[in-house]
Scaffold this motif. Structure first.
Motif, PDB file in Angstrom:
ATOM      1  N   SER A   9       0.833  -1.216   0.000  1.00 20.11           N
ATOM      2  CA  SER A   9       0.000   0.000   0.000  1.00 20.11           C
ATOM      3  C   SER A   9       0.861   1.257   0.000  1.00 20.11           C
ATOM      4  O   SER A   9       0.508   2.252  -0.626  1.00 20.11           O
ATOM      5  CB  SER A   9      -0.910   0.010   1.230  1.00 20.11           C
ATOM      6  OG  SER A   9      -1.722  -1.131   1.203  1.00 20.11           O
ATOM      7  N   VAL A  10       1.986   1.193   0.716  1.00 21.87           N
ATOM      8  CA  VAL A  10       2.911   2.325   0.722  1.00 21.87           C
ATOM      9  C   VAL A  10       3.354   2.632  -0.717  1.00 21.87           C
ATOM     10  O   VAL A  10       3.328   3.775  -1.172  1.00 21.87           O
ATOM     11  CB  VAL A  10       4.138   2.020   1.608  1.00 21.87           C
ATOM     12  CG1 VAL A  10       5.258   3.023   1.368  1.00 21.87           C
ATOM     13  CG2 VAL A  10       3.740   1.995   3.079  1.00 21.87           C
ATOM     14  N   PHE A  11       3.727   1.582  -1.448  1.00 16.95           N
ATOM     15  CA  PHE A  11       4.248   1.814  -2.804  1.00 16.95           C
ATOM     16  C   PHE A  11       3.121   2.075  -3.807  1.00 16.95           C
ATOM     17  O   PHE A  11       3.331   2.783  -4.796  1.00 16.95           O
ATOM     18  CB  PHE A  11       5.178   0.673  -3.232  1.00 16.95           C
ATOM     19  CG  PHE A  11       6.546   0.862  -2.636  1.00 16.95           C
ATOM     20  CD1 PHE A  11       7.458   1.729  -3.219  1.00 16.95           C
ATOM     21  CD2 PHE A  11       6.893   0.228  -1.452  1.00 16.95           C
ATOM     22  CE1 PHE A  11       8.702   1.952  -2.644  1.00 16.95           C
ATOM     23  CE2 PHE A  11       8.135   0.437  -0.872  1.00 16.95           C
ATOM     24  CZ  PHE A  11       9.048   1.305  -1.463  1.00 16.95           C
ATOM     25  N   TYR A  12       1.951   1.523  -3.550  1.00 17.28           N
ATOM     26  CA  TYR A  12       0.803   1.871  -4.396  1.00 17.28           C
ATOM     27  C   TYR A  12       0.547   3.377  -4.269  1.00 17.28           C
ATOM     28  O   TYR A  12       0.368   4.091  -5.262  1.00 17.28           O
ATOM     29  CB  TYR A  12      -0.431   1.079  -3.957  1.00 17.28           C
ATOM     30  CG  TYR A  12      -1.672   1.408  -4.764  1.00 17.28           C
ATOM     31  CD1 TYR A  12      -1.848   0.880  -6.041  1.00 17.28           C
ATOM     32  CD2 TYR A  12      -2.656   2.257  -4.254  1.00 17.28           C
ATOM     33  CE1 TYR A  12      -2.973   1.195  -6.782  1.00 17.28           C
ATOM     34  CE2 TYR A  12      -3.778   2.569  -4.995  1.00 17.28           C
ATOM     35  CZ  TYR A  12      -3.939   2.035  -6.255  1.00 17.28           C
ATOM     36  OH  TYR A  12      -5.053   2.349  -6.999  1.00 17.28           O
ATOM     37  N   MET A  13       0.569   3.848  -3.018  1.00 14.58           N
ATOM     38  CA  MET A  13       0.345   5.277  -2.752  1.00 14.58           C
ATOM     39  C   MET A  13       1.426   6.131  -3.427  1.00 14.58           C
ATOM     40  O   MET A  13       1.133   7.124  -4.098  1.00 14.58           O
ATOM     41  CB  MET A  13       0.355   5.486  -1.243  1.00 14.58           C
ATOM     42  CG  MET A  13       0.344   6.915  -0.805  1.00 14.58           C
ATOM     43  SD  MET A  13       0.450   6.993   0.985  1.00 14.58           S
ATOM     44  CE  MET A  13      -1.256   7.285   1.385  1.00 14.58           C
ATOM     45  N   LEU A  14       2.680   5.715  -3.260  1.00 18.76           N
ATOM     46  CA  LEU A  14       3.794   6.469  -3.865  1.00 18.76           C
ATOM     47  C   LEU A  14       3.666   6.477  -5.389  1.00 18.76           C
ATOM     48  O   LEU A  14       3.760   7.535  -6.024  1.00 18.76           O
ATOM     49  CB  LEU A  14       5.125   5.836  -3.458  1.00 18.76           C
ATOM     50  CG  LEU A  14       5.696   6.257  -2.108  1.00 18.76           C
ATOM     51  CD1 LEU A  14       6.855   5.347  -1.708  1.00 18.76           C
ATOM     52  CD2 LEU A  14       6.169   7.711  -2.138  1.00 18.76           C
ATOM     53  N   GLU A  22       2.622   9.373 -10.296  1.00 18.36           N
ATOM     54  CA  GLU A  22       1.900   9.402 -11.576  1.00 18.36           C
ATOM     55  C   GLU A  22       1.036  10.661 -11.678  1.00 18.36           C
ATOM     56  O   GLU A  22       1.063  11.374 -12.680  1.00 18.36           O
ATOM     57  CB  GLU A  22       1.026   8.152 -11.626  1.00 18.36           C
ATOM     58  CG  GLU A  22       0.567   7.751 -12.983  1.00 18.36           C
ATOM     59  CD  GLU A  22      -0.335   6.511 -12.901  1.00 18.36           C
ATOM     60  OE1 GLU A  22      -0.696   6.077 -11.781  1.00 18.36           O
ATOM     61  OE2 GLU A  22      -0.684   6.009 -13.971  1.00 18.36           O
ATOM     62  N   GLU A  23       0.301  10.947 -10.607  1.00 19.26           N
ATOM     63  CA  GLU A  23      -0.615  12.092 -10.630  1.00 19.26           C
ATOM     64  C   GLU A  23       0.135  13.415 -10.687  1.00 19.26           C
ATOM     65  O   GLU A  23      -0.410  14.417 -11.122  1.00 19.26           O
ATOM     66  CB  GLU A  23      -1.522  12.083  -9.392  1.00 19.26           C
ATOM     67  CG  GLU A  23      -2.622  11.049  -9.520  1.00 19.26           C
ATOM     68  CD  GLU A  23      -3.796  11.317  -8.591  1.00 19.26           C
ATOM     69  OE1 GLU A  23      -3.603  12.015  -7.578  1.00 19.26           O
ATOM     70  OE2 GLU A  23      -4.893  10.813  -8.887  1.00 19.26           O
ATOM     71  N   SER A  24       1.392  13.395 -10.215  1.00 19.15           N
ATOM     72  CA  SER A  24       2.147  14.644 -10.269  1.00 19.15           C
ATOM     73  C   SER A  24       2.966  14.739 -11.563  1.00 19.15           C
ATOM     74  O   SER A  24       3.920  15.510 -11.651  1.00 19.15           O
ATOM     75  CB  SER A  24       3.021  14.800  -9.019  1.00 19.15           C
ATOM     76  OG  SER A  24       3.857  13.671  -8.866  1.00 19.15           O
ATOM     77  N   GLY A  25       2.594  13.896 -12.552  1.00 21.97           N
ATOM     78  CA  GLY A  25       3.138  14.045 -13.898  1.00 21.97           C
ATOM     79  C   GLY A  25       4.470  13.359 -14.137  1.00 21.97           C
ATOM     80  O   GLY A  25       5.137  13.641 -15.127  1.00 21.97           O
ATOM     81  N   ARG A  26       4.875  12.452 -13.230  1.00 19.73           N
ATOM     82  CA  ARG A  26       6.140  11.747 -13.417  1.00 19.73           C
ATOM     83  C   ARG A  26       5.867  10.258 -13.634  1.00 19.73           C
ATOM     84  O   ARG A  26       4.777   9.779 -13.349  1.00 19.73           O
ATOM     85  CB  ARG A  26       7.049  11.980 -12.190  1.00 19.73           C
ATOM     86  CG  ARG A  26       7.455  13.456 -12.086  1.00 19.73           C
ATOM     87  CD  ARG A  26       8.003  13.824 -10.733  1.00 19.73           C
ATOM     88  NE  ARG A  26       6.972  13.851  -9.711  1.00 19.73           N
ATOM     89  CZ  ARG A  26       7.180  14.290  -8.468  1.00 19.73           C
ATOM     90  NH1 ARG A  26       8.365  14.743  -8.107  1.00 19.73           N
ATOM     91  NH2 ARG A  26       6.192  14.287  -7.592  1.00 19.73           N
ATOM     92  N   ASP A  27       6.874   9.566 -14.119  1.00 21.96           N
ATOM     93  CA  ASP A  27       6.675   8.156 -14.471  1.00 21.96           C
ATOM     94  C   ASP A  27       7.192   7.256 -13.342  1.00 21.96           C
ATOM     95  O   ASP A  27       8.402   7.205 -13.105  1.00 21.96           O
ATOM     96  CB  ASP A  27       7.424   7.857 -15.784  1.00 21.96           C
ATOM     97  CG  ASP A  27       7.211   6.418 -16.243  1.00 21.96           C
ATOM     98  OD1 ASP A  27       6.543   5.645 -15.521  1.00 21.96           O
ATOM     99  OD2 ASP A  27       7.735   6.071 -17.320  1.00 21.96           O
ATOM    100  N   PRO A  28       6.293   6.520 -12.667  1.00 26.43           N
ATOM    101  CA  PRO A  28       6.754   5.674 -11.552  1.00 26.43           C
ATOM    102  C   PRO A  28       7.741   4.594 -11.994  1.00 26.43           C
ATOM    103  O   PRO A  28       8.473   4.053 -11.163  1.00 26.43           O
ATOM    104  CB  PRO A  28       5.468   5.062 -10.992  1.00 26.43           C
ATOM    105  CG  PRO A  28       4.370   5.433 -11.907  1.00 26.43           C
ATOM    106  CD  PRO A  28       4.845   6.480 -12.861  1.00 26.43           C
ATOM    107  N   LYS A  29       7.786   4.284 -13.284  1.00 29.50           N
ATOM    108  CA  LYS A  29       8.715   3.234 -13.752  1.00 29.50           C
ATOM    109  C   LYS A  29      10.167   3.708 -13.657  1.00 29.50           C
ATOM    110  O   LYS A  29      11.078   2.902 -13.520  1.00 29.50           O
ATOM    111  CB  LYS A  29       8.403   2.857 -15.202  1.00 29.50           C
ATOM    112  CG  LYS A  29       7.124   2.047 -15.339  1.00 29.50           C
ATOM    113  CD  LYS A  29       7.108   1.326 -16.695  1.00 29.50           C
ATOM    114  CE  LYS A  29       5.800   0.616 -16.912  1.00 29.50           C
ATOM    115  NZ  LYS A  29       4.736   1.560 -17.293  1.00 29.50           N
TER     116      LYS A  29
END
Ligand code: NAP
Length: 326
Positions: free
Chosen positions: A170-175, A180-187
């Protein structure tokens, strides 16, 4: 493996939302909306559970609670409600605090053999006479949705998780969702960033360490010896991403973090309000102090906790789906 597509829901316009909006104005940090992310995740889980049910497979969850720990009982109640709302089969094994090891093992054996139960959660703490490690080893690994059995813990460490335990997941889902929502790529976002974890428990800190490494972060694990050596702030100050799971109220203050940190608070600490006498929950971060310097911060309550509940059911669903395969 089930593939979950996240529905993006509109934020709720309620009292919690208003409070968050206010805290946003009072602080410079973005306050991450765990409740909102939990609703998204729940919507996905609901869709997939329905599909599986239509295919003739009902998800089943069992919880094992020994004794009367306040937080464990509260968790059991929340999970039970959620399981019932989602139409899962649910079994609560509430065991006496003086239960013998052999009897506790027999309960786990019974749940392992029950075809209606797809996932099993052993609630902590367990009393002294019950050896946690032996209970975990007795779990059927295919039903061990918190990845506490050595086989599942090992798969997670190898980067090939069968199940990802609900709190660190859940911590990493949240992160990931925040990034993603702040316009960056989580990958690629985590590559080379300094990620500092405070707390190294088997259920939160250690699995979070593997998840951070798998994302390409440089991971530091701090624990009570780090504090004892007077070195905690040296490490938290270096963090681009800070995850605190120690169970110590306001352990990390504003002076201990650098400008622009993304701070995730896993801690849940009940404290009594001197004036009203009422118990409320606070985290391991000094919220105001850290928020004044952070890029983003997760609150307590309303942060990681609500996502964790849903993730547990997601894992039970995934277990049911695996077990239904010929
Ligand atoms: P735990 O098993 O008690 O582990 C606590 C960890 O914090 C240990 O690794 C300990 O270090 C470390 N620690 C304790 N005091 C410290 C200090 N002063 N400085 C640095 N490190 C310190 O707890 P847990 O199960 O991991 O849970 C941690 C917190 O998260 C609790 O508040 C719990 O209620 C909360 N929690 C929240 C969720 C959720 O969904 N939000 C889920 C699970 C837990 P040592 O290993 O060296 O002793």
């Amino acid at each position: 493996m089930l593939v979950f597509h996240t529905h993006k829901l509109a934020p709720r316009n309620d009292a919690l939302g208003a409070r968050r909006a206010m805290s946003l104005r009072e602080t410079q940090a973005h306050v991450i909306d765990g409740e909102g992310f939990a609703r998204e995740l729940r919507a996905d889980v609901e869709v997939h559970m329905k599909e599986l049910l239509e295919a003739g497979v009902r998800t089943g969850l069992a919880t094992v609670l020994v004794g009367e720990d306040y937080a464990a009982q509260a968790y059991e109640r929340r999970v039970r409600r959620l399981a019932e709302e989602l139409g899962c089969h649910y079994v609560a094994e509430d065991l006496a605090p003086d239960i013998e090891q052999a009897d506790a093992l027999a309960v786990v054996g019974k749940l392992n053999a029950d075809p209606r139960v797809s996932g099993i959660l052993i609630l902590r703490p367990l009393p002294q006479q019950v050896a946690e490690a032996e209970i975990y080893r007795t779990l059927d690994p295919r039903k061990d949705i918190e990845a506490v059995h050595p086989e599942n813990a090992g798969l997670l460490a190898l980067g090939e998780p069968r199940f990802t335990p609900s709190t660190p997941a859940s911590v990493f889902y949240m992160l990931d969702r925040y990034v993603e929502e702040s316009g960056r790529d989580p990958k690629t976002f985590y590559n080379g960033l300094d990620l500092v974890l405070v707390g190294r428990s088997n259920n939160v800190g250690k699995p979070a360490l593997w998840l951070g490494l798998a994302r390409g972060a440089t991971v530091v694990s701090a624990h009570h010896f780090t504090s004892q050596a007077g070195r905690l702030a040296d490490h938290t100050m270096a963090a681009d991403i800070l995850i605190v799971a120690a169970g110590v109220p306001r352990l990390v203050t504003g002076e201990m973090v650098k400008e622009g940190v993304i701070a995730i608070d896993v801690g849940i600490n009940p404290v009594k309000d001197e004036e009203s006498g009422r118990v409320r929950l606070i985290g391991d971060l000094d919220f105001e102090g850290v928020a004044a310097r952070a890029e983003a911060i997760s609150p307590v309550p309303g942060g990681v906790g609500p996502i964790t509940d849903v993730w547990l059911l997601r894992n039970a669903l995934e277990a049911a789906s695996h077990q239904a395969r010929p």
